[in-house]
Structures are given as structure tokens and as C-alpha cells.
Scaffold this active site. Structure first.
Site, PDB file in Angstrom:
ATOM      1  N   GLU A  57     -64.221  -0.126 -23.847  1.00 40.28           N
ATOM      2  CA  GLU A  57     -63.133   0.090 -24.876  1.00 40.28           C
ATOM      3  C   GLU A  57     -63.554   0.631 -26.058  1.00 40.28           C
ATOM      4  O   GLU A  57     -62.761   1.246 -26.801  1.00 40.28           O
ATOM      5  CB  GLU A  57     -62.125  -1.128 -24.851  1.00 40.28           C
ATOM      6  CG  GLU A  57     -60.759  -1.230 -25.545  1.00 40.28           C
ATOM      7  CD  GLU A  57     -59.940  -0.274 -24.751  1.00 40.28           C
ATOM      8  OE1 GLU A  57     -59.323   0.648 -25.584  1.00 40.28           O
ATOM      9  OE2 GLU A  57     -59.811  -0.378 -23.722  1.00 40.28           O
ATOM     10  N   SER A  86     -60.133   6.748 -20.867  1.00 44.20           N
ATOM     11  CA  SER A  86     -59.390   5.671 -20.221  1.00 44.20           C
ATOM     12  C   SER A  86     -59.787   5.413 -18.760  1.00 44.20           C
ATOM     13  O   SER A  86     -59.678   4.187 -18.383  1.00 44.20           O
ATOM     14  CB  SER A  86     -57.900   6.313 -20.515  1.00 44.20           C
ATOM     15  OG  SER A  86     -57.052   5.107 -19.713  1.00 44.20           O
TER      16      SER A  86
END
Length: 126
Positions: free
Chosen positions: A74, A103
Site C-alpha cells: 500500500e 492497486s
């Protein structure tokens, strides 16, 4: 990054600088990225549960480590997005592809968490 003379070993001052830069990255992610905050909240709740549910050190490492990988990816995904946004809000197919791939990498690691937790804990339930 190379030193002025080349790739010299890092001394304590360089290690301290690197730690400060890392802390700045963590605080920036916390401040600007809601997904990062959510993943940290989940980690804070699930890590103690993982330590309790893991029967062996290897199980504990897999349960906790899989979540740490999500948090690390992330951070990388947020860095990718920040660099792309730096160059402007206009759409570009390569920028969109890079954001989507970042993502997707987070998603793959989330599936890894489910796989690790499922393979370790499901046999105990079934």
C-alpha cells in the site's frame, strides 16, 4: 543513492537519516491515504489475534507477515500514485495503467492474506 565518493557503507548518521525519512513516509501515508489507515487499523486488531491463533512460530509469521506485506505494498502504491499526480491531473493511458497495476498488487497481497489465514485456520474449524 550513492554517496559523494561512491557507495560507501552507511554510518550511524546515515542510518538515522534513513529512519527519519522512513518515518516521514509513514506519517505522510497516514495523513493522506485512507486505505493505509484502514489497513493499519485492521493490522492492529488482527495481529494480536494472529499471535494467539498461530500454534507455531511459522504460523504466526505467516499470519502476521502476510498483513505486513499488504501494508508495505500500500505504501508503494501510494508512492506510485503520488508521482503520477505530481505530473498533473490529465488522463494518460500509461498513468492509469500504473495506478491500476499498483492497486492490483495490493489486491493480490490481500488475497494472499486470505489464503494464508484460510489454509492455517480452516482445518481447525472443519
Amino acid at each position: 543513492m550513492a554517496d559523494e565518493i561512491g557507495n560507501l557503507p552507511r554510518g550511524p548518521a546515515r542510518v538515522l537519516k534513513a529512519a527519519v525519512w522512513s518515518w516521514q513516509g509513514l506519517t505522510a501515508a497516514w495523513k493522506h491515504e485512507s486505505s493505509f489507515r484502514l489497513e493499519v487499523y485492521l493490522f492492529v486488531v488482527l495481529a494480536p489475534l494472529a499471535l494467539w491463533l498461530g500454534r507455531t512460530p511459522v504460523e504466526r509469521v505467516l499470519l502476521v507477515g502476510s498483513m505486513l506485506l499488504v501494508i508495505a505494498m500500500e505504501l508503494a502504491n501510494s508512492a506510485i500514485e503520488a508521482v503520477i499526480e505530481r505530473y498533473g491531473p490529465e488522463f494518460h493511458v500509461l498513468a492509469g495503467r500504473a495506478k491500476d497495476m499498483g492497486s492490483a498488487a495490493v489486491f493480490v497481497l490481500m488475497m494472499n492474506v486470505l489464503l494464508c489465514w484460510g489454509l492455517i485456520l480452516a482445518p481447525r474449524i472443519l
